[in-house]
Design a protein around this motif. Structure first.
Motif, mmCIF file in Angstrom:
data_model
loop_
_atom_site.group_PDB
_atom_site.id
_atom_site.type_symbol
_atom_site.label_atom_id
_atom_site.label_comp_id
_atom_site.label_asym_id
_atom_site.label_seq_id
_atom_site.Cartn_x
_atom_site.Cartn_y
_atom_site.Cartn_z
ATOM 1 N N LEU A 324 0.815 -1.213 0.000
ATOM 2 C CA LEU A 324 0.000 0.000 0.000
ATOM 3 C C LEU A 324 0.849 1.263 0.000
ATOM 4 O O LEU A 324 0.344 2.351 -0.290
ATOM 5 N N TYR A 325 2.136 1.137 0.312
ATOM 6 C CA TYR A 325 2.983 2.327 0.471
ATOM 7 C C TYR A 325 4.150 2.374 -0.514
ATOM 8 O O TYR A 325 4.959 3.297 -0.460
ATOM 9 N N GLY A 326 4.222 1.408 -1.415
ATOM 10 C CA GLY A 326 5.280 1.417 -2.421
ATOM 11 C C GLY A 326 5.454 0.039 -3.024
ATOM 12 O O GLY A 326 4.910 -0.957 -2.526
ATOM 13 N N ASN A 327 6.184 -0.021 -4.132
ATOM 14 C CA ASN A 327 6.442 -1.312 -4.762
ATOM 15 C C ASN A 327 7.296 -2.199 -3.863
ATOM 16 O O ASN A 327 8.192 -1.714 -3.173
ATOM 17 N N ILE A 328 7.040 -3.497 -3.902
ATOM 18 C CA ILE A 328 7.819 -4.466 -3.137
ATOM 19 C C ILE A 328 8.657 -5.276 -4.104
ATOM 20 O O ILE A 328 8.126 -5.872 -5.055
ATOM 21 N N GLU A 329 9.952 -5.300 -3.878
ATOM 22 C CA GLU A 329 10.859 -6.075 -4.734
ATOM 23 C C GLU A 329 11.065 -7.482 -4.167
ATOM 24 O O GLU A 329 10.836 -8.474 -4.847
ATOM 25 N N THR A 405 3.839 0.862 -10.198
ATOM 26 C CA THR A 405 4.729 0.507 -11.304
ATOM 27 C C THR A 405 4.832 1.601 -12.362
ATOM 28 O O THR A 405 5.770 1.626 -13.142
ATOM 29 N N SER A 406 3.863 2.501 -12.410
ATOM 30 C CA SER A 406 3.916 3.627 -13.350
ATOM 31 C C SER A 406 3.411 4.869 -12.647
ATOM 32 O O SER A 406 2.738 4.792 -11.611
ATOM 33 N N GLN A 407 3.726 6.019 -13.233
ATOM 34 C CA GLN A 407 3.303 7.273 -12.609
ATOM 35 C C GLN A 407 1.781 7.389 -12.582
ATOM 36 O O GLN A 407 1.199 7.842 -11.603
ATOM 37 N N GLY A 408 1.126 6.920 -13.648
ATOM 38 C CA GLY A 408 -0.323 6.972 -13.696
ATOM 39 C C GLY A 408 -0.958 6.065 -12.652
ATOM 40 O O GLY A 408 -1.934 6.438 -11.998
ATOM 41 N N GLN A 409 -0.379 4.872 -12.486
ATOM 42 C CA GLN A 409 -0.910 3.944 -11.497
ATOM 43 C C GLN A 409 -0.656 4.461 -10.080
ATOM 44 O O GLN A 409 -1.516 4.363 -9.205
ATOM 45 N N ALA A 410 0.528 5.020 -9.850
ATOM 46 C CA ALA A 410 0.867 5.521 -8.520
ATOM 47 C C ALA A 410 -0.030 6.677 -8.115
ATOM 48 O O ALA A 410 -0.384 6.817 -6.934
ATOM 49 N N SER A 411 -0.438 7.508 -9.078
ATOM 50 C CA SER A 411 -1.267 8.675 -8.753
ATOM 51 C C SER A 411 -2.665 8.283 -8.286
ATOM 52 O O SER A 411 -3.353 9.081 -7.650
ATOM 53 N N LYS A 412 -3.088 7.053 -8.578
ATOM 54 C CA LYS A 412 -4.411 6.595 -8.160
ATOM 55 C C LYS A 412 -4.423 6.127 -6.704
ATOM 56 O O LYS A 412 -5.496 5.940 -6.128
ATOM 57 N N ASN A 413 -3.240 5.912 -6.136
ATOM 58 C CA ASN A 413 -3.168 5.425 -4.764
ATOM 59 C C ASN A 413 -3.288 6.579 -3.781
ATOM 60 O O ASN A 413 -2.592 7.579 -3.908
ATOM 61 N N ILE A 414 -4.153 6.431 -2.799
ATOM 62 C CA ILE A 414 -4.274 7.408 -1.727
ATOM 63 C C ILE A 414 -3.547 6.836 -0.518
ATOM 64 O O ILE A 414 -3.950 5.817 0.032
ATOM 65 N N ILE A 415 -2.442 7.465 -0.137
ATOM 66 C CA ILE A 415 -1.648 6.969 0.983
ATOM 67 C C ILE A 415 -2.392 7.259 2.274
ATOM 68 O O ILE A 415 -2.561 8.414 2.663
ATOM 69 N N PRO A 495 -9.711 -15.803 -12.644
ATOM 70 C CA PRO A 495 -10.171 -15.357 -11.321
ATOM 71 C C PRO A 495 -10.086 -13.840 -11.183
ATOM 72 O O PRO A 495 -9.328 -13.178 -11.894
ATOM 73 N N TYR A 496 -10.860 -13.312 -10.266
ATOM 74 C CA TYR A 496 -10.799 -11.894 -9.929
ATOM 75 C C TYR A 496 -9.860 -11.732 -8.727
ATOM 76 O O TYR A 496 -9.955 -12.496 -7.764
ATOM 77 N N THR A 497 -8.991 -10.738 -8.783
ATOM 78 C CA THR A 497 -8.077 -10.475 -7.673
ATOM 79 C C THR A 497 -8.697 -9.437 -6.749
ATOM 80 O O THR A 497 -8.815 -8.256 -7.112
ATOM 81 N N LEU A 498 -9.115 -9.874 -5.563
ATOM 82 C CA LEU A 498 -9.683 -8.953 -4.574
ATOM 83 C C LEU A 498 -8.600 -7.985 -4.103
ATOM 84 O O LEU A 498 -7.535 -8.402 -3.667
ATOM 85 N N LYS A 499 -8.879 -6.702 -4.198
ATOM 86 C CA LYS A 499 -7.898 -5.696 -3.769
ATOM 87 C C LYS A 499 -8.470 -4.865 -2.633
ATOM 88 O O LYS A 499 -9.643 -4.445 -2.678
ATOM 89 N N LEU A 500 -7.650 -4.660 -1.616
ATOM 90 C CA LEU A 500 -8.053 -3.936 -0.422
ATOM 91 C C LEU A 500 -7.089 -2.802 -0.135
ATOM 92 O O LEU A 500 -5.892 -2.902 -0.435
ATOM 93 N N CYS A 501 -7.580 -1.751 0.461
ATOM 94 C CA CYS A 501 -6.739 -0.660 0.956
ATOM 95 C C CYS A 501 -7.494 0.039 2.074
ATOM 96 O O CYS A 501 -8.694 -0.171 2.264
#
Length: 508
Positions: A324-329, A405-415, A495-501
């Motif tokens: 939820l707070y950044g990409n995990i490597e 993973t991208s700037q557009g995807q990151a902008s959708k996340n509300i920290i 399958p559908y991937t359930l996503k939570l935040c």
């Protein structure tokens, strides 16, 4: 009436202020005519609520000093509340009485007052003298979406008074100490900046007086700086023979300073909270603009997490929480230190966000300790089997569940910090409330108490909504276990991937 006022605090500011302004005088009358055992005792400390987001300590002092001398203010920015300690109880009496009989405005918005249950605001210095201060300030940076360096803090703090030294540390989130030459300068800086945002909507400053009376700086870099000793340089490497670097110290596109050039000087409005008097503060303040490419010598993109439940935590569940707070490597449990794991994230700023929001939270009855690791990468060595049978090491670099993973995807996340309300999405329309409750039960996690489904377009292939739990801990545990759960439907190909935040709502 008390419950109704409490419920309205989660409506929009306009609705809340309208209803509270009508009900608050009624509550005061009922308090006066009721049993004295239910009244809050008189105190020199007043609890202030209903503040606007932009309010700072100086606004409170300006609005309330007419009731009497104020000796201390403690801001609670994210709750939009504050505690104000007057020198005398009589001053607090005037403040509470005035607030119950007429509207009192702070920074253009009506505020509400009552006595605090505390008789004195606890100072970090633990001084017996209520008026005592210190020339060293302790700054806690809340919701740090952008990197915080000595340059940033110097630019923010120096207009109030000449900054002598700055030290940044990251033990409990991001904190810093700023030393001024005189107590008066520190006092003015605390009043002008306490509760302010460094950048719009984030990097909020919570300022107290620090315990040390002087800072000791041994090098000048992004995390510490002595402005009285410009000759201090970065810590030199050992004098022994070093391996030859093919391309030199670092790429030419990276500078030692994690920020680009400062933006043009911004003129201050006439009523700016930064401007205490025409003689104390310059007319302009410059703010550095954050850039995506930075190079920080003193930081690491690896977090160390301890206090993990040995039977209920594994690499996947750590990913579910930290993503939820950044990409995990990569995630690796340490064999030599049970209940401890290393989490390599996309950059050091993701680690800062994880520390700010996840340090000290409780998961499966154990309190997590999240800090910056001395390691700069996770190496898959000494792989072993965890108690649940899964591997102690897992690489997540190529997973599609990373959300930055991208700037557009990151902008959708509300920290967001952990809360008792989860936002769920990417769920098939055929899934019902009962099925989600059954999913919680099957995975031995707490069930939700309230359910809300958002209206979806007729053509939408997925649905979303909110789930409210009894406590923040329950919500964290459900997210840790069920985030990215694969929901399969009859006759469905994929399958559908359930996503939570975590949701921005405090309750449903």
């Amino acid at each position: 009436i008390c419950q109704l006022i409490y419920d309205q605090q989660n409506l929009c500011p306009y609705s809340r202020n309208c209803i509270c302004s009508e009900l608050y005088p009624i509550l005061c009358v009922l308090q006066d005519n009721g049993d004295d055992s239910h009244r809050i005792a008189q105190s020199p400390v007043v609890h202030v609520r209903g503040l606007c987001e932009a309010v700072v300590e100086a606004d409170l002092v300006e609005a309330l000093e007419k009731f009497g001398p104020i000796c201390y203010v403690m801001m609670m920015p994210f709750k939009r509340q504050a505690l104000v300690e007057f020198e005398m109880v009589e001053s607090a009496d005037k403040c509470v009485a005035c607030g119950s009989s007429e509207a009192v405005y702070i920074a253009g918005q009506q505020a509400f007052f009552n006595y605090s249950t505390s008789k004195r605001i606890t100072r970090p210095t633990n001084s017996d003298n209520p008026n005592s201060g210190n020339k060293v300030l302790l700054l806690s940076i809340q919701n740090p979406l952008y990197p915080i360096t000595t340059d940033v803090l110097y630019t923010v703090c120096n207009p109030i008074g000449s900054v002598m030294r700055i030290v940044i540390f990251k033990r409990n989130g991001i904190q810093a100490m700023v030393e001024y030459p005189f107590c008066l300068c520190a006092q003015k800086a605390k009043a002008a900046l306490n509760g302010a945002d460094i950048y719009a909507g984030c990097c909020t400053l919570k300022i107290e007086y620090a315990r040390p009376t002087r800072l000791n700086v041994i090098r000048n870099d992004n995390e510490s700086w002595d402005y009285t000793k410009p000759y201090l340089v970065r810590r030199e490497r050992g004098k022994g023979r070093q391996r030859q670097a093919i391309l030199g110290e670092h790429p030419s596109s990276y500078g030692d300073n994690g920020y680009g050039s400062h933006c043009p000087l911004l003129p201050l409005p006439g009523n700016s909270r930064y401007k205490l008097s025409s003689h104390d503060i310059p007319e302009v303040v410059a703010y550095p603009l954050p850039q995506s490419s930075s190079y920080n010598h003193g930081s690491s993109s690896v977090a160390m997490v301890s206090g993990l439940h040995p039977a209920k935590m594994n690499c996947t569940r750590i990913f579910n929480l930290f993503c939820l707070y950044g990409n995990i490597e990569k995630v690796k449990f340490m064999k030599s230190v049970p209940g401890t794991a290393l989490v390599e994230m996309g950059d050091e700023y993701a680690v800062d966000r994880a520390i700010t929001h996840l340090n000290s939270i409780k998961v499966f009855g154990k309190r997590l300790n999240v800090c910056v690791s001395k390691q700069h990468a996770v190496i898959p060595s000494q792989v072993f089997e965890l108690e649940d049978g899964s591997s102690s090491y897992k690489d997540f670099a190529m997973t599609r569940n990373n959300r930055f993973t991208s700037q557009g995807q990151a902008s959708k996340n509300i920290i967001q910090p952990p809360s008792c309300v989860l936002h769920y999405y990417n769920v098939p329309p055929c899934i019902s409330e009962d099925q989600l409750l059954r999913l919680c039960s099957e995975h031995d996690v707490p069930g939700f108490t309230k359910f809300k489904m958002f209206d979806a377009k007729p053509s939408s292939k997925t649905i979303s909504g909110l789930l409210e739990f009894d406590s923040k801990t329950h919500a964290v545990e459900v997210l840790t276990v069920l985030n990215h759960y694969q929901i399969r439907i009859p006759n469905g190909s994929n399958p559908y991937t359930l996503k939570l935040c975590f949701s921005t709502s405090s309750h449903l």
